[in-house]
Design an enzyme around this catalytic site. Sequence first.
Site, PDB file in Angstrom:
ATOM      1  N   ASP A  39       0.831  -1.202   0.000  1.00 44.75           N
ATOM      2  CA  ASP A  39       0.000   0.000   0.000  1.00 44.75           C
ATOM      3  C   ASP A  39       0.873   1.263   0.000  1.00 44.75           C
ATOM      4  OD1 ASP A  39       0.804   0.133   2.794  1.00 44.75           O
ATOM      5  OD2 ASP A  39      -0.718  -1.426   3.135  1.00 44.75           O
ATOM      6  N   ASP A 212       0.257   3.774 -20.134  1.00 45.93           N
ATOM      7  CA  ASP A 212      -0.043   2.369 -20.397  1.00 45.93           C
ATOM      8  C   ASP A 212      -0.593   2.197 -21.815  1.00 45.93           C
ATOM      9  OD1 ASP A 212      -0.405  -0.359 -19.219  1.00 45.93           O
ATOM     10  OD2 ASP A 212      -2.515   0.013 -19.695  1.00 45.93           O
ATOM     11  N   GLU A 277       4.754   3.253 -22.651  1.00 48.36           N
ATOM     12  CA  GLU A 277       4.809   1.808 -22.869  1.00 48.36           C
ATOM     13  C   GLU A 277       4.214   1.603 -24.250  1.00 48.36           C
ATOM     14  OE1 GLU A 277       2.951  -2.490 -22.005  1.00 48.36           O
ATOM     15  OE2 GLU A 277       1.763  -0.689 -21.969  1.00 48.36           O
TER      16      GLU A 277
END
Length: 543
Positions: A39, A212, A277
């Site tokens: 976390d 992404d 990416e």
Amino acid sequence: MTVSNPTPLTSDADWWRSAVVYQVYVRSFADSNGDGIGDLQGIRERLPYLRDLGIDALWLTPFYTSPMIDGGYDVADYRDVDPMFGTLADFDHMITDAHALGLRIIVDLVPNHTSSAHPWFQAALAAGPGSAERERYLFADGKGEQGELPPNDWESIFGGPAWTRLDDGQWYLHLFDPAQPDLNWRHPQVRAEFEDVLRFWLDRGVDGFRIDVAHGMIKADGLPDVGFNSMTTGQRQSELLGKGRLPYFDQDEVHDIYRAWRPILDSYPGGRMAVAEAWAETPQRLARYIGPDELHQAFSFDFLDATWSADSFRKVVDTALAESTIVGAPTTWVLSNHDRQRHVTRYGDGAEGLRRARAAALLMLALPGCAYVYQGEELGLPEVLDLPDELRQDPAFLRIGESRDGCRVPIPWSGELAPYGFGPEGSELSWLPAPATWRDLSVAAQTGVPGSTLELYRTALRIRRAHPALAITGGITWLETEPGLLAFSRTAGDAVLTCVVNLSGVPALVDGYGEPIVASQALTGQDAGHLLPVDAAAWFERR
Ligand code: BGC
Ligand code: MG
């Protein structure tokens, strides 16, 4: 040589050109509350470790509100933190502390698709065919008499058709899991929304974004067939990633999106950056994502995919350097990430894989440009190959039997028993189990141990920060060697640093390069001259 302390955060707008970025897979880095899941507070507590390691920035994988079908790459709310990972306040504390320690924060942006739980997709489902709500995604009618066949032959990267049919008869596109519907990037609301999301995180102080599926947002007009897929010819369309063209990837129009984003990034102080990416047919097409009016970096997956040979590495390095020079952007090296088998294992696993991985680290960290280090590679972690199937969570595992879970096993920090200090004192939970062999690979087990992989990374990163020849951007000079060796120099004024990697299969004589300052395995043969062992790399210095 002199060694400086990590520098505090400066406003150097070009910091990303030579940075070392550490990828944190949030779920598996450090668990502060004992629920077995990493976390934000866990990251915050471990920032001093990262500062001491000597990295410049962290890239955090998605921590946003998500049903976690694809490890958080299925985002339901782009402006909030999933309770599994903490709160927005935790994020703010974490980034404040990071900046105070001189560490920058890069967050992951997932613009190609949302979660099916996203309010937009829920509204699209409720509103039905032909509605304005459906236009923000890629809904289409099927082929065949009753529309019972998908609109085209596209295949999900996770296997199976890229289309799912709803009860009302329409199909929607998902290049990944059905829980990740693709957005329609020709819709102005989609563009406006993501520009706003960028600003939201920039306003919170983030230093950059990892984009992404940066090659995926625009689909070819008319959604044309590819012409084959695993159903028809047995060849998966995803095999063309990085090798060929697909109508749903690397379309020219995608660059308009980045040309619109760049001024937003540039309007903030301190050098806010973005790394793509992206998968493209050629290094030339990949380079189109980077440069002064688009993104700052694009991962060189060719470097990650290079086989263990001098020729393979040299070719990849030369091509990447040439392409990035043309567009005025830094090269961006990567050996491992959360999607790929860890490089210790790719290079042969066991002692051989680890030797090579350590040598590859010295190769990568000596190259000009930016380097990305995936959490745990500094510990020499291998892929965990024997996870029980029932614990695997990668959606691709269910569809095609390929699982990325083995590189996502929680980091071993300390102690004798799994999960090796992943959680708070006494916590026995971790969402994936660490193997017993990781006891000896933990941070505590390697700290201060000469020759450990962790100390190798620390030493190399310290030199990289301090050495004038590594601090500058610019090219490399290849040196003539015996076959199977790689040797190159970088020079600043009188200071020359030479990196030599031995991929030849026999020990290599390495005299005349200067003083060895770090080696992935101890050099031998002092009397007859220095010998670099098989699968080893070393840096030499001459001033
Ligand atoms: C991410 C993966 C993810 C996919 C879909 C990738 O490129 O790195 O982890 O499954 O995008 O978002
Ligand atoms: Mg937790």
